[in-house]
Design a protein around this motif. Structure first.
Motif, short mmCIF file in Angstrom:
data_model
loop_
_atom_site.label_atom_id
_atom_site.label_comp_id
_atom_site.label_asym_id
_atom_site.label_seq_id
_atom_site.Cartn_x
_atom_site.Cartn_y
_atom_site.Cartn_z
N THR A 1 0.92 -1.28 -0.16
CA THR A 1 -0.12 0.10 -0.07
C THR A 1 0.95 1.21 0.09
O THR A 1 0.30 2.36 -0.30
N ASP A 2 2.10 1.17 0.34
CA ASP A 2 2.89 2.54 0.51
C ASP A 2 3.49 2.69 -1.07
O ASP A 2 4.34 1.91 -1.53
N PRO A 3 3.22 3.65 -1.95
CA PRO A 3 3.71 3.79 -3.13
C PRO A 3 5.25 4.30 -3.30
O PRO A 3 5.59 4.13 -4.44
N ASP B 1 2.22 -0.19 -6.48
CA ASP B 1 2.75 1.13 -7.28
C ASP B 1 4.03 0.98 -7.62
O ASP B 1 4.48 1.78 -8.44
N LYS B 2 4.97 0.32 -6.92
CA LYS B 2 6.45 0.19 -7.35
C LYS B 2 6.87 -1.09 -7.30
O LYS B 2 6.79 -1.54 -6.10
N ALA C 1 -0.49 -11.57 -13.02
CA ALA C 1 -1.04 -10.05 -13.15
C ALA C 1 -0.42 -9.13 -12.17
O ALA C 1 -0.10 -9.40 -10.89
N ILE C 2 0.34 -8.16 -12.94
CA ILE C 2 0.90 -6.97 -12.20
C ILE C 2 0.35 -5.56 -12.23
O ILE C 2 0.15 -5.00 -13.50
N GLN C 3 -0.44 -5.05 -11.27
CA GLN C 3 -1.10 -4.07 -11.58
C GLN C 3 -1.18 -3.15 -10.21
O GLN C 3 -0.65 -3.24 -9.25
N PRO C 4 -1.46 -1.74 -10.87
CA PRO C 4 -1.17 -0.78 -9.84
C PRO C 4 -2.15 -0.76 -8.45
O PRO C 4 -3.20 -1.11 -8.65
N PHE C 5 -1.67 -0.41 -7.60
CA PHE C 5 -2.44 -0.45 -6.10
C PHE C 5 -3.50 0.58 -6.15
O PHE C 5 -4.68 0.51 -5.76
N LYS C 6 -2.81 1.80 -6.40
CA LYS C 6 -3.86 3.06 -6.38
C LYS C 6 -3.87 3.62 -7.53
O LYS C 6 -4.77 3.42 -8.75
N LYS C 7 -2.70 4.39 -8.06
CA LYS C 7 -2.86 5.37 -9.42
C LYS C 7 -1.90 5.08 -10.48
O LYS C 7 -2.25 5.19 -11.68
#
Length: 298
Positions: free
Chosen positions: A182-184, A214-215, A238-244
């Motif tokens: 959760t920490d971008p 996110d990273k 599947a690798i996807q962004p958690f937020k933006k």
């Protein structure tokens, strides 16, 4: 602490549910061939292992030549009742505190029969795996279990491994690895020849790897992969962004090094279908940089 081949176990050999082992500590050593285990050898479901920190301490577990294991090895496939028997649950850590797992030992959720494998849940504000291996494995007709990691950040180092596997004798489907960070600003760091993989070595289809972050940073010959080495189909990644947004940085030792891959290695006529890689999400930014290769290959 457990040492010198000590064993702490919750076992069911009949129709009853397995028991629960709960450990609350800031430091736990499982060394010298020792085992902390829950298992089912008949039709009853295996029990639960809970390892949590005592507030306000972080949790460090040293598994040097030891193991934490949840397994089911129910009766033969011909017994309808055993199809309901499931492997146990391993839950380690709490979301408010750092979780560190050291040593060359193993954390395993395994099924050898018709029952589905158990689950491994790792929780922490930050999670650090150094050498340790967490595996959801099936070697029977039951489906593999789940490995779920929830943290602000995750680091794998010194050959640490997260894997879901179907063995040569398996007909069941492989399990699933789900990682949520959760920490971008930190995300996931995989280094020191560490590995996250869903692998099929037999007839059973490979499992899935789902990464939400996110990273993502890979270096030092580390690999994120789904693969099939026999007749089973490779899994899905599947690798996807958690937020933006999603930023992936590859720091391989050479430009042609496979670092994120879906592979089919079997050379026979009935080789398994190659796996799929899905990266990014519609409407969200994606950046992939550095030295290394993202590949789907058969």
């Amino acid at each position: 602490s457990l040492s010198n081949k000590s064993i702490a176990t919750a076992e069911t050999q009949g129709a009853g549910e397995g028991g629960t082992i709960q450990v609350e500590t800031g430091a736990l050593n499982i060394t010298g061939g020792s085992q902390l285990t829950t298992k089912a050898t008949n039709i009853g479901n295996a029990g639960t292992l809970l390892i949590n920190t005592t507030q306000p301490r972080d949790l460090t577990i040293d598994i040097e030549k030891g193991s934490v294991n949840a397994s089911t090895s129910g009766a033969s496939k011909g017994s309808a009742a055993t199809q309901q028997a499931k492997g146990g649950h391993i839950q380690i850590g709490t979301s408010e505190k750092t979780l560190t797992i050291l040593g060359d030992g193993t954390i395993t959720a395994q099924t050898k029969g018709v029952g589905d494998g158990g689950d491994i849940n790792l929780n922490g504000s930050s999670i650090n795996l150094n050498q340790a291996t967490a595996t959801a494995q099936t070697s029977g007709s039951g489906n593999g279990g789940l490995i779920t990691v929830n943290a602000d950040s995750l680091t794998l180092d010194q050959g640490a491994t997260l894997t879901t596997m179907t063995t040569e004798s398996a007909t069941g489907k492989g399990g699933k690895i789900t990682i949520n960070t959760t920490d971008p600003s930190q995300g996931i760091m995989i280094k020191g020849a560490s590995l996250i993989t869903a692998e099929s070595r037999g007839e059973g289809h490979g499992g899935e790897v789902s990464v939400n972050t996110d990273k993502l940073h890979l270096e030092d010959n580390s690999v994120l992969t789904v693969k099939a080495s026999s007749t089973g189909r490779a899994g899905i990644m599947a690798i996807q962004p958690f937020k933006k947004a999603l930023a992936i940085e590859l720091q391989g030792s050479r430009a042609d090094q496979d670092m994120i891959s879906a592979l089919t290695l079997y050379q026979g006529e009935k080789g398994g279908k190659g796996g799929d890689i899905i990266i990014g999400s519609n409407g969200k930014d994606l950046r992939i940089g550095g030295v290394g290769v993202v590949t789907a290959q058969t």
